[in-house]
Design a protein around this motif. Structure first.
Motif, short mmCIF file in Angstrom:
data_model
loop_
_atom_site.label_atom_id
_atom_site.label_comp_id
_atom_site.label_asym_id
_atom_site.label_seq_id
_atom_site.Cartn_x
_atom_site.Cartn_y
_atom_site.Cartn_z
N PHE A 147 0.82 -1.21 0.00
CA PHE A 147 0.00 0.00 0.00
C PHE A 147 0.86 1.26 0.00
O PHE A 147 0.48 2.27 -0.60
N CYS A 148 2.02 1.23 0.65
CA CYS A 148 2.93 2.37 0.56
C CYS A 148 3.41 2.53 -0.88
O CYS A 148 3.59 3.65 -1.36
N GLY A 149 3.61 1.41 -1.59
CA GLY A 149 3.97 1.46 -2.99
C GLY A 149 2.87 2.08 -3.83
O GLY A 149 3.14 2.82 -4.80
N ILE A 150 1.61 1.82 -3.49
CA ILE A 150 0.49 2.43 -4.18
C ILE A 150 0.45 3.93 -3.90
O ILE A 150 0.28 4.75 -4.81
N VAL A 151 0.65 4.31 -2.64
CA VAL A 151 0.67 5.74 -2.28
C VAL A 151 1.76 6.45 -3.07
O VAL A 151 1.54 7.54 -3.62
N ALA A 152 2.94 5.84 -3.17
CA ALA A 152 4.07 6.46 -3.87
C ALA A 152 3.89 6.46 -5.39
O ALA A 152 4.62 7.16 -6.09
N GLY A 153 2.96 5.67 -5.89
CA GLY A 153 2.78 5.56 -7.33
C GLY A 153 3.68 4.54 -7.98
O GLY A 153 3.71 4.43 -9.21
N ASP A 154 4.41 3.77 -7.18
CA ASP A 154 5.31 2.74 -7.72
C ASP A 154 4.57 1.46 -8.08
O ASP A 154 5.06 0.66 -8.87
N ILE A 155 3.42 1.24 -7.49
CA ILE A 155 2.59 0.07 -7.77
C ILE A 155 1.29 0.59 -8.35
O ILE A 155 0.65 1.49 -7.78
N PRO A 156 0.87 0.05 -9.50
CA PRO A 156 -0.35 0.57 -10.12
C PRO A 156 -1.59 0.26 -9.30
O PRO A 156 -1.67 -0.76 -8.61
N SER A 157 -2.55 1.17 -9.38
CA SER A 157 -3.84 0.99 -8.74
C SER A 157 -4.87 1.78 -9.53
O SER A 157 -4.51 2.64 -10.34
N THR A 158 -6.11 1.49 -9.28
CA THR A 158 -7.21 2.24 -9.91
C THR A 158 -7.78 3.17 -8.85
O THR A 158 -8.68 2.80 -8.09
N ARG A 159 -7.21 4.37 -8.79
CA ARG A 159 -7.65 5.35 -7.79
C ARG A 159 -8.98 5.94 -8.19
O ARG A 159 -9.22 6.23 -9.36
N VAL A 160 -9.83 6.14 -7.20
CA VAL A 160 -11.13 6.77 -7.45
C VAL A 160 -11.29 8.09 -6.71
O VAL A 160 -12.14 8.89 -7.07
N ALA A 161 -10.45 8.34 -5.71
CA ALA A 161 -10.51 9.60 -4.97
C ALA A 161 -9.24 9.72 -4.14
O ALA A 161 -8.60 8.72 -3.80
N GLU A 162 -8.89 10.95 -3.82
CA GLU A 162 -7.76 11.18 -2.91
C GLU A 162 -7.88 12.54 -2.27
O GLU A 162 -8.51 13.44 -2.78
N THR A 163 -7.29 12.61 -1.09
CA THR A 163 -7.17 13.86 -0.35
C THR A 163 -5.71 14.00 0.06
O THR A 163 -4.89 13.12 -0.25
N ASP A 164 -5.40 15.06 0.76
CA ASP A 164 -4.03 15.22 1.23
C ASP A 164 -3.62 14.09 2.17
O ASP A 164 -2.45 13.73 2.24
#
Length: 135
Positions: A7-24
């Motif tokens: 999940f840290c890899g997803i936060v960093a953008g190193d692991i692909p994910s299908t984001r639907v929303a984000e905040t700070d």
């Protein structure tokens, strides 16, 4: 960030994910093993193993984003009439990724999910004894 945390890899953008929303403070992305259509995960950007370790501001960010995701899935997904919000804490509670996260699981009439136990009335003396330990 934790070096070996998916999940840290997803936060960093190193692991692909299908984001639907984000905040700070948090991101929401689709679960790759969905229980129902629209099942998504909400995670704080900051690493913590589970909600016992998470900073209050990280929990606030995740829960507020989860709240908006529950509204979104019930308003936008055809047939979704409700949602479950689930946090698994520890391996015995089915946690498989040790980064605080919330499952937002849209619910549909006749979907395949069932409660993992059959609710029934408990022994009131036992309930009281356990409550005494928690006071």
């Amino acid at each position: 960030m934790s070096e070996n945390c998916i999940f840290c890899g997803i936060v960093a953008g190193d692991i692909p994910s299908t984001r639907v929303a984000e905040t700070d403070g948090a991101i929401a992305f689709m679960d790759i093993a969905p229980a129902t259509p629209g099942h998504l995960l909400v995670i704080p950007r900051a690493h913590s193993a589970d909600l016992r370790e998470a900073a209050p501001e990280d929990l606030t960010a995740a829960f507020l984003l989860a709240q908006s995701m529950v509204t979104r899935v019930t308003e936008r997904l055809e047939g979704a009439t409700g949602a479950n919000l689930l946090s698994c804490i520890g391996a015995d509670a089915w946690q498989s990724v040790f980064h605080t996260h919330l499952h937002v699981i849209p619910r549909y009439p006749d979907d395949p999910m069932v409660l993992p136990w059959q609710p029934h009335s408990g022994d009131l003396d036992e309930i009281k004894a356990v409550s005494d330990k928690l006071m």
